[in-house]
Design a protein around this motif. Structure first.
Motif, PDB file in Angstrom:
ATOM      1  N   LYS A 152       1.025   0.374   0.966  1.00  0.00           N
ATOM      2  CA  LYS A 152       0.495  -0.280   2.165  1.00  0.00           C
ATOM      3  C   LYS A 152       1.519  -0.231   3.295  1.00  0.00           C
ATOM      4  O   LYS A 152       2.724  -0.227   3.065  1.00  0.00           O
ATOM      5  CB  LYS A 152       0.144  -1.734   1.873  1.00  0.00           C
ATOM      6  N   ALA A 153       1.010  -0.252   4.509  1.00  0.00           N
ATOM      7  CA  ALA A 153       1.865  -0.295   5.699  1.00  0.00           C
ATOM      8  C   ALA A 153       2.614  -1.620   5.736  1.00  0.00           C
ATOM      9  O   ALA A 153       2.235  -2.586   5.066  1.00  0.00           O
ATOM     10  CB  ALA A 153       1.001  -0.138   6.952  1.00  0.00           C
TER      11      ALA A 153
ATOM     12  N   ARG B 149       8.795  -3.425   3.654  1.00  0.00           N
ATOM     13  CA  ARG B 149       9.091  -2.009   3.467  1.00  0.00           C
ATOM     14  C   ARG B 149      10.557  -1.787   3.798  1.00  0.00           C
ATOM     15  O   ARG B 149      11.104  -2.419   4.708  1.00  0.00           O
ATOM     16  CB  ARG B 149       8.202  -1.126   4.344  1.00  0.00           C
TER      17      ARG B 149
ATOM     18  N   GLN C 170       0.333   6.026  -0.607  1.00  0.00           N
ATOM     19  CA  GLN C 170      -0.674   5.008  -0.896  1.00  0.00           C
ATOM     20  C   GLN C 170      -0.083   3.600  -0.794  1.00  0.00           C
ATOM     21  O   GLN C 170      -0.794   2.617  -0.958  1.00  0.00           O
ATOM     22  CB  GLN C 170      -1.274   5.249  -2.277  1.00  0.00           C
TER      23      GLN C 170
ATOM     24  N   GLY D 225       6.321  -7.511  -0.104  1.00  0.00           N
ATOM     25  CA  GLY D 225       5.596  -6.503   0.661  1.00  0.00           C
ATOM     26  C   GLY D 225       6.411  -5.881   1.775  1.00  0.00           C
ATOM     27  O   GLY D 225       5.918  -4.991   2.474  1.00  0.00           O
TER      28      GLY D 225
END
Length: 138
Positions: A9-10, A118, A7, A116
């Motif tokens: 976010k990309a 990754r 879940q 944000g």
């Protein structure tokens, strides 16, 4: 394995910053314990990155010093030029106990510079593409 069912976010974009300790930052003794030379390690890293570029993935290699301050400065310099949605962190940074402060600094600088972002972790140059695809192929 992938993050397809996550879940989380990309990544914000598909640009990759591949962070690892520069081959020149290792002592000859450290390299010898891994049955490597700086040239052999550099060739492995370049081969792994060439495989990534061959797929069309866009990004940069970011070799850093083992000194946390110098590593932070290099990462900040890269982000001053562009943003990255994904960063990989090499095993020389995260698996060597003596590099724990370096690892912490890298993670925190990345989160500070690009909320944000990754993160993906590699065990060697040969599985860098697999680590990147875990986030980009979702």
């Amino acid at each position: 394995m992938s993050h397809k069912n996550s879940q989380v976010k990309a990544p914000l974009n598909n640009d990759v910053l591949a962070i690892g300790i520069s081959p020149e930052a290792f002592t000859p003794e450290e390299l010898a314990s891994m049955d490597l030379t700086a040239e052999k390690l550099a060739a492995r890293i370049e081969g792994g990155w060439a495989a990534i570029e061959a797929t069309g993935i866009v990004g940069e290699m970011c070799g850093v010093s083992k000194d946390p301050d110098e590593a932070e400065a290099e990462i900040r310099r890269r982000f001053a030029e562009r943003s990255f949605g994904l960063a990989t962190i090499g095993s020389g940074v995260r698996l060597v106990p003596e590099n724990t402060v370096l690892f912490e600094r890298i993670v925190n600088v990345l989160v500070d510079l690009q909320p944000g972002i990754r993160l993906s972790f590699v065990t060697g140059p040969e599985n860098m593409l697999e680590a990147i695809r875990r986030w980009l192929d979702r």
